[in-house]
Write an enzyme that holds these catalytic residues in place. Sequence first.
Site, PDB file in Angstrom:
ATOM      1  N   GLU A  52       0.418  -1.474  -0.098  1.00 20.74           N
ATOM      2  CA  GLU A  52      -0.418  -0.041  -0.536  1.00 20.74           C
ATOM      3  C   GLU A  52       0.481   1.179  -0.107  1.00 20.74           C
ATOM      4  O   GLU A  52       0.553   2.176  -0.574  1.00 20.74           O
ATOM      5  CB  GLU A  52      -0.793   0.140   1.659  1.00 20.74           C
ATOM      6  N   SER A 297       8.331 -41.612   6.619  1.00 21.28           N
ATOM      7  CA  SER A 297       8.164 -41.080   7.937  1.00 21.28           C
ATOM      8  C   SER A 297       7.009 -40.064   7.823  1.00 21.28           C
ATOM      9  O   SER A 297       6.414 -40.376   8.573  1.00 21.28           O
ATOM     10  CB  SER A 297       9.197 -40.825   8.006  1.00 21.28           C
TER      11      SER A 297
HETATM   12 ZN   LIG Z   1       1.677  -2.392   6.137  1.00 20.72          ZN
END
Ligand SMILES: [Zn+2]
Length: 360
Positions: A52, A297
């Site tokens: 952002e 395993s």
């Molecule tokens: Zn952030």
Amino acid sequence: MKAADYMELALSLAKATVGQTSPNPSVGAVVVKDGRIVGMGSHLKPGEAHAEVIALEQAKDHAVDSTVYVTLEPCAHYGKTPPCARLLVEKQVKRVVIASVDPNPNVQGKGIQILEEAGIDVEVGLKENEALELNRFFFHYMHYKKPFVTLKAATTLDGKIATKTGDSKWITSKDARIDVHLDRAKHDAILVGSQTVKADDPQLTVREPAVGTSPIRIVLSTDLDFSFSERVFDHAAKTWLITTKHVSEQRIQTVPEHIEVIQLNTDTVEINAVLDVLGEGGIQSLYVEGGRMVHASFIKAKAFHRIQWYIAPKMLTGIDALTAVGGQSPEWMKEAIDLEFEDVEKIGPDLKITARQKKE
Ligand SMILES: [Zn+2]
Ligand SMILES: Nc1c(/N=C/[C@@H](O)[C@H](O)[C@H](O)COP(=O)(O)O)[nH]c(=O)[nH]c1=O
């Protein structure tokens, strides 16, 4: 473009960085004002700017009254960078469309709350599934503090991983092997057993034409019986050697110092102890490349979340050729580990089957 297209762009910005943002999630953001894209960004590296921040920087004053499409709920906490939710309010953004909410209970909803309290219009859930899948490893680790485990195998159609002489080069095609490198790059760590180190001398790095960050190489060994000239111990990537409490101090002294030795306090190399140690080491995702004893395993411990199985259009025949999974056979079919097939893809001439454990 429609809202879904802008979110698709944000998702592709995030998808491009999967494997390089760990331990952070991969996030993409697109800023739109009056039908024009005025900013876009991805979070590129832990400690650097969040998606952002990059997109809003690019938008400059077009951010005012804009709509921001972001693939993950904006953060609300002061991590290495200030919270994005506050920045979105500061930039007077009008609307924020969020694909997925962080499932982590102690961060969930805080970012949205900051936005809504500031009068910003918030929508959640556009392309949510893609956004959740994108950060599957991150969300899993936040919840369990242990790695998301992918088992990877490659066999002929009749289920072999090598001839009776151990020859396995190659079963699958170049296309499939490149795909394997791309999957390696998405994981924090890649794991093999000592038998595979001895049989194949694998390097386990991400190499051309695939490009990406090489995962930490994890080698399981009960006796550290190596010359340490094996390629997996080279300097091309970090390597951790996981062993048991029985190994002597002088044995450990023979290990070159660029290799991290982790001693479990168990008699054998127990898978759940390995996963605990890797979880404590911050490993969010583990790619188990083999061999057949290691796969056995993990499967018997039900300690896997995804199987990626490549099948080549080849037949080896022979009960003495090496089958894909070792260990002891169960007595009855009802002891089989039940799976669900998630996806079948054609990669060059090969098939790539993706499966998960069937939910009980
Ligand atoms: Zn952030
Ligand atoms: N034999 C094959 C594989 N074999 C898988 C492992 O046994 C190899 O040691 C490992 O992939 C080698 O890693 P590298 O040295 O980094 O290239 N895996 C595959 O997908 N197809 C195969 O045909």
